[in-house]
Design a protein around this motif. Structure first.
Motif, PDB file in Angstrom:
ATOM      1  N   GLN A  27       0.778  -1.227  -0.014  1.00 34.03           N
ATOM      2  CA  GLN A  27       0.004   0.137   0.042  1.00 34.03           C
ATOM      3  C   GLN A  27       0.900   1.355  -0.030  1.00 34.03           C
ATOM      4  O   GLN A  27       0.611   2.282  -0.827  1.00 34.03           O
ATOM      5  CB  GLN A  27      -0.791   0.086   1.242  1.00 34.03           C
ATOM      6  CG  GLN A  27      -1.665   1.250   1.300  1.00 34.03           C
ATOM      7  CD  GLN A  27      -2.511   1.717   2.560  1.00 34.03           C
ATOM      8  OE1 GLN A  27      -1.994   1.050   3.561  1.00 34.03           O
ATOM      9  NE2 GLN A  27      -3.674   2.241   2.357  1.00 34.03           N
ATOM     10  N   SER A  30       2.641   1.664  -3.203  1.00 35.68           N
ATOM     11  CA  SER A  30       1.510   2.083  -4.656  1.00 35.68           C
ATOM     12  C   SER A  30       1.237   3.525  -4.318  1.00 35.68           C
ATOM     13  O   SER A  30       1.188   4.099  -5.265  1.00 35.68           O
ATOM     14  CB  SER A  30       0.426   1.043  -4.156  1.00 35.68           C
ATOM     15  OG  SER A  30       0.742  -0.183  -4.379  1.00 35.68           O
ATOM     16  N   ARG A  31       0.784   3.789  -3.126  1.00 33.53           N
ATOM     17  CA  ARG A  31       0.533   5.184  -2.766  1.00 33.53           C
ATOM     18  C   ARG A  31       1.407   6.257  -3.408  1.00 33.53           C
ATOM     19  O   ARG A  31       1.151   7.335  -4.057  1.00 33.53           O
ATOM     20  CB  ARG A  31       0.047   5.406  -1.323  1.00 33.53           C
ATOM     21  CG  ARG A  31      -0.634   6.574  -1.108  1.00 33.53           C
ATOM     22  CD  ARG A  31      -1.508   6.600   0.228  1.00 33.53           C
ATOM     23  NE  ARG A  31      -0.706   6.195   1.147  1.00 33.53           N
ATOM     24  CZ  ARG A  31       0.129   6.835   2.143  1.00 33.53           C
ATOM     25  NH1 ARG A  31       0.171   8.241   1.876  1.00 33.53           N
ATOM     26  NH2 ARG A  31       0.926   6.228   3.116  1.00 33.53           N
ATOM     27  N   ALA A  34       1.738   6.345  -7.321  1.00 34.24           N
ATOM     28  CA  ALA A  34       0.665   6.769  -7.834  1.00 34.24           C
ATOM     29  C   ALA A  34       0.716   8.529  -7.925  1.00 34.24           C
ATOM     30  O   ALA A  34       0.436   8.900  -9.086  1.00 34.24           O
ATOM     31  CB  ALA A  34      -0.669   6.593  -7.096  1.00 34.24           C
ATOM     32  N   VAL A  40       1.065   1.048 -10.967  1.00 33.25           N
ATOM     33  CA  VAL A  40       1.158  -0.232 -10.249  1.00 33.25           C
ATOM     34  C   VAL A  40      -0.041  -1.022 -10.914  1.00 33.25           C
ATOM     35  O   VAL A  40      -1.166  -0.988 -10.843  1.00 33.25           O
ATOM     36  CB  VAL A  40       1.140  -0.259  -8.832  1.00 33.25           C
ATOM     37  CG1 VAL A  40       1.274  -1.548  -8.381  1.00 33.25           C
ATOM     38  CG2 VAL A  40       2.230   0.533  -8.340  1.00 33.25           C
ATOM     39  N   PHE A  41       0.324  -2.431 -11.677  1.00 34.48           N
ATOM     40  CA  PHE A  41      -0.748  -3.123 -11.963  1.00 34.48           C
ATOM     41  C   PHE A  41      -0.680  -4.488 -11.148  1.00 34.48           C
ATOM     42  O   PHE A  41      -1.997  -5.049 -11.418  1.00 34.48           O
ATOM     43  CB  PHE A  41      -0.255  -3.417 -13.443  1.00 34.48           C
ATOM     44  CG  PHE A  41      -0.519  -2.415 -14.484  1.00 34.48           C
ATOM     45  CD1 PHE A  41      -1.833  -1.746 -14.364  1.00 34.48           C
ATOM     46  CD2 PHE A  41       0.309  -2.052 -15.213  1.00 34.48           C
ATOM     47  CE1 PHE A  41      -2.127  -0.626 -15.399  1.00 34.48           C
ATOM     48  CE2 PHE A  41       0.079  -0.871 -16.040  1.00 34.48           C
ATOM     49  CZ  PHE A  41      -1.105  -0.149 -16.080  1.00 34.48           C
TER      50      PHE A  41
ATOM     51  N   LEU B  17      -4.453  -1.213  -5.987  1.00 34.20           N
ATOM     52  CA  LEU B  17      -2.909  -0.638  -6.576  1.00 34.20           C
ATOM     53  C   LEU B  17      -2.540   0.714  -6.486  1.00 34.20           C
ATOM     54  O   LEU B  17      -1.590   0.962  -6.731  1.00 34.20           O
ATOM     55  CB  LEU B  17      -3.215  -1.222  -7.972  1.00 34.20           C
ATOM     56  CG  LEU B  17      -3.428  -2.522  -8.211  1.00 34.20           C
ATOM     57  CD1 LEU B  17      -3.692  -3.086  -9.732  1.00 34.20           C
ATOM     58  CD2 LEU B  17      -2.359  -3.485  -7.523  1.00 34.20           C
ATOM     59  N   LEU B  18      -3.724   1.485  -6.161  1.00 34.25           N
ATOM     60  CA  LEU B  18      -3.452   2.931  -5.864  1.00 34.25           C
ATOM     61  C   LEU B  18      -3.103   3.239  -4.589  1.00 34.25           C
ATOM     62  O   LEU B  18      -2.709   4.259  -3.918  1.00 34.25           O
ATOM     63  CB  LEU B  18      -4.736   3.603  -6.157  1.00 34.25           C
ATOM     64  CG  LEU B  18      -5.028   3.956  -7.868  1.00 34.25           C
ATOM     65  CD1 LEU B  18      -6.563   4.378  -7.816  1.00 34.25           C
ATOM     66  CD2 LEU B  18      -4.016   4.779  -8.465  1.00 34.25           C
ATOM     67  N   GLY B  19      -3.049   2.263  -3.713  1.00 33.28           N
ATOM     68  CA  GLY B  19      -2.614   2.409  -2.380  1.00 33.28           C
ATOM     69  C   GLY B  19      -3.648   3.208  -1.355  1.00 33.28           C
ATOM     70  O   GLY B  19      -3.365   3.716  -0.429  1.00 33.28           O
ATOM     71  N   ILE B  21      -6.368   1.522   0.045  1.00 30.89           N
ATOM     72  CA  ILE B  21      -6.770   0.842   1.070  1.00 30.89           C
ATOM     73  C   ILE B  21      -5.424  -0.364   1.047  1.00 30.89           C
ATOM     74  O   ILE B  21      -4.807  -0.689   0.079  1.00 30.89           O
ATOM     75  CB  ILE B  21      -8.021   0.095   1.057  1.00 30.89           C
ATOM     76  CG1 ILE B  21      -8.188  -0.904  -0.370  1.00 30.89           C
ATOM     77  CG2 ILE B  21      -9.074   0.946   1.024  1.00 30.89           C
ATOM     78  CD1 ILE B  21      -9.489  -1.606  -0.628  1.00 30.89           C
ATOM     79  N   ARG B  52      -6.242  -8.103 -17.503  1.00 33.20           N
ATOM     80  CA  ARG B  52      -5.248  -8.523 -16.418  1.00 33.20           C
ATOM     81  C   ARG B  52      -5.912  -9.650 -15.436  1.00 33.20           C
ATOM     82  O   ARG B  52      -5.172 -10.301 -15.153  1.00 33.20           O
ATOM     83  CB  ARG B  52      -4.650  -7.412 -15.780  1.00 33.20           C
ATOM     84  CG  ARG B  52      -3.697  -6.244 -16.772  1.00 33.20           C
ATOM     85  CD  ARG B  52      -2.768  -5.604 -15.955  1.00 33.20           C
ATOM     86  NE  ARG B  52      -4.070  -4.229 -15.704  1.00 33.20           N
ATOM     87  CZ  ARG B  52      -4.118  -3.122 -16.441  1.00 33.20           C
ATOM     88  NH1 ARG B  52      -3.484  -2.922 -17.505  1.00 33.20           N
ATOM     89  NH2 ARG B  52      -4.704  -2.292 -15.996  1.00 33.20           N
TER      90      ARG B  52
END
Lengths: 416, 416
Positions: A27, A30-31, A34, A40-41, B17-19, B21, B52
């Motif tokens: 997390q 990723s944050r 972003a 991130v996939f 993936l966006l972080g 959560i 994906r």
């Protein structure tokens, strides 16, 4: 302009697969990625097993060009992230003198004896940039190899997080960064369900490209994350604003704030800006609303306190409900909610009184089903009001939802 | 004997993936599968992207025979876990009447209108066993197809967790369970740090094989998870008991309960078993202690209520502190804590009164630093006591730690 990167994060450690710890590193990374416009996939977690790790790396090579590893850099035999990557990409490990010195220093500083296997931690993939570890021994590293980037980071969050922010992020921006400016904003809604919100915004969501619109429901609230990208910062902001305006035109009545705020925080702000003070009489919420309102520092400016009047006796003695009301209407009633709100307002000398009375469940009470809730509001020189709800869900969900509705109702009232 | 299963968990959702959560579901499911002897070899997270997701499912099919999905069962177009699995395994989706009815009921109960896309949530993979969702709309399911098992679970933890424990786990045990009996138990400690606990138990932790001993620190508490395996149930239980006894011999004074209990829950049990009632006067904790004590159903048996006396005026009017005490000692003092505890006990007619007064921070108050806390306890016919603390950490950490110490002190007192 640099290429669009496809990133993936691989966490190594059997403790993740046993559920002993949660993968907060994925997390965190990723944050931050972003924010700098790197997509991130995939996240993967795999145990301390060289065969399975090898296969996971090979799968990642087929679909990603920026592969970030966390964990498996420790001194023990179990720790084999570096060794396995070295094997898969065909690069040798070599001792990094600076890293080795810093490990030796660490032991001197803590007056402990270095064990021979700590030397293993100073090995790096040949040709990589080293990321110093200020809070532990294992250095991180970034390797470019056959047009792919491999980043290795230590597992413990207290080592990984500062290393990522201070060492890794600048290096990523330099070597892999995109020139596009990314701006992201979260819009928070209350009082509308996720599916209703999506129905109301269906055409906008279907047509989304830039900004993207990502809805998320949690804890009785819905959020929309808007993310815009553009080479020009001002244009990024304009794109974001335009979409936000369109959204709020349709569902603005349910919107309450941006990003990480909460209903309680917005209520606190509203009270402050109007110079109004608040008190609460809580029956089945048992202090939950009050504890939220006092979570922010400086709460004494707008919150005086109140009563947790779980029993009927305390509704009378601490919040001024009349015995007659309890007998005629019961504690779970609009009348009781009104008297509680008015009573606590007067007793505390506040501008606004709010009350919560109802059935948290799971059992019925006074013939009312679980989830039946009355929220009372009393404002100086105005007639009290009571709002009736029927919530579904667990005892905990009913309590939280009620406290949130309390904030929501007060915010709406103060807007007027 | 059934085969050894190779399980993997696939979480679906771009918010991971966006972080936005953290993937607590993977941890939750892993921990529960470990307890019943099913090995998890991989966690994957992938976004709301059918291409994906399809590839991730195909990779999983090559290496695992029990694939568990979380997320992507919602009503919106983004939610495509079911649809993608249906495509990959070649099974159609069909409407499940029971699930559809339960969704309709949910809307009726909450007085909201069902939007057409909620019907999508009642679609299930043909031939699967349905797992009812008691806290949301999307049902879960388990499909056996070509010697592989596919389990689909909703994304929100408050839906997934009870569904997993109550519906999924028994079904997994029946259909995929191993014959080895696994027993796992968590011992909870308060008032001792993780490193101290580990030092005290070092030899036991180093020598662990069966049961295994896994320490974990969170929220100011330390837990030890013991997990024993044996073909014979009685032997498993015996192994566990033996290790537990050894541990408690050394650090039993800090032990307060098993598994998912909390200090507040143990305090509630203790009050009930002694037939004693409780009230609280809370200043800087602002209702947090009271909200914990009323979280359990049946709270009215032991909890009467209390005052949230954030201001000094309310400490006097609602909890009986003397003006003189406030002037001479200040609100942040042992004397004030004692009077608050005694005052709230008498005003509510309870057997025990507890109080919290102190500096949550980040600013100092009355010359006291953030984290300075007094907890007062008053019991009928006994002299009041006050306990002084100096906590470190954020405002939120100081409040939580104080409320936990309140429970801890009362538990210790009631043990005597």
């Amino acid at each position: 302009m640099k290429l669009e990167r496809k990133a993936e994060i691989i966490a190594v450690g059997s403790e993740l697969l046993l559920g002993q710890i949660v993968n907060t590193n994925a997390q965190f990374i990723s944050r931050h990625l972003a924010e700098i416009g790197i997509n991130v996939f995939y996240h993967t977690a795999v145990g301390d097993n060289p065969e399975r790790l090898k296969q996971v790396i090979q799968t990642a090579q087929q679909r990603s060009d920026f592969i970030i590893f966390s964990g498996g850099l420790g001194p023990t035999k179990d720790d084999l992230t570096k060794e396995t990557i070295a094997e898969v990409v065909g690069r040798p490990l070599k001792l990094d003198d600076e890293a080795f010195e810093s490990i030796q220093d660490y032991f001197k500083k803590t007056n402990r004896e270095m064990s021979p296997n700590n030397r293993k931690q100073a090995l790096i993939l040949e040709g990589s940039d080293v990321l110093p570890n200020r809070f532990g021994m294992a250095p991180g590293m970034l390797l470019e190899h056959e047009s792919r980037f491999y980043m290795l980071l230590p597992g413990p969050p207290k080592e990984l997080e500062p290393m990522f922010e201070n060492e890794a992020k600048p290096l990523i921006l330099e070597k892999l960064g995109s020139r596009e400016k990314i701006v992201s904003r979260v819009l928070r809604f209350f009082g509308i369900g996720e599916s209703q919100l999506e129905t109301d915004l269906e055409d906008l969501i279907d047509a989304q490209t830039n900004p993207t619109i990502a809805p998320l429901a949690a804890d009785g609230e819905v959020t929309l994350r808007l993310t815009a990208k553009h080479a020009d910062q001002a244009e990024t902001t304009r794109l974001l604003k335009e979409t936000e305006d369109r959204i709020l035109e349709r569902v603005g009545e349910f919107f309450y704030g941006y990003d990480d705020t909460s209903l309680a925080e917005e209520l606190a702000k509203a009270c402050r800006s109007k110079g109004m003070t608040l008190a609460a009489a809580e029956s089945f919420t048992g202090g939950l609303f009050s504890s939220w309102l006092t979570e922010m520092s400086g709460a004494s400016e707008y919150f005086k306190g109140g009563a947790v009047c779980y029993t009927n006796e305390l509704k009378v003695s601490a919040a001024g409900v009349s015995e007659d009301t309890l007998q005629r209407y019961g504690a779970v009633s609009a009348q009781c909610a009104k008297e509680l709100a008015a009573g606590i307002r007067v007793k505390t000398g506040s501008d606004i009184g709010i009350s919560f009375t109802g059935v948290a469940g799971p059992n019925t009470q006074e013939g009312h089903p679980a989830g039946k809730v009355f929220i009372g509001i009393s404002v100086k020189d105005q007639a009290e009001e009571a709002f009736e709800f029927q919530f579904a869900g667990s005892r905990s969900a009913v309590r939280k939802r009620s406290a949130k509705y309390g904030c929501h109702l007060l915010l709406k009232m103060m807007e007027k």
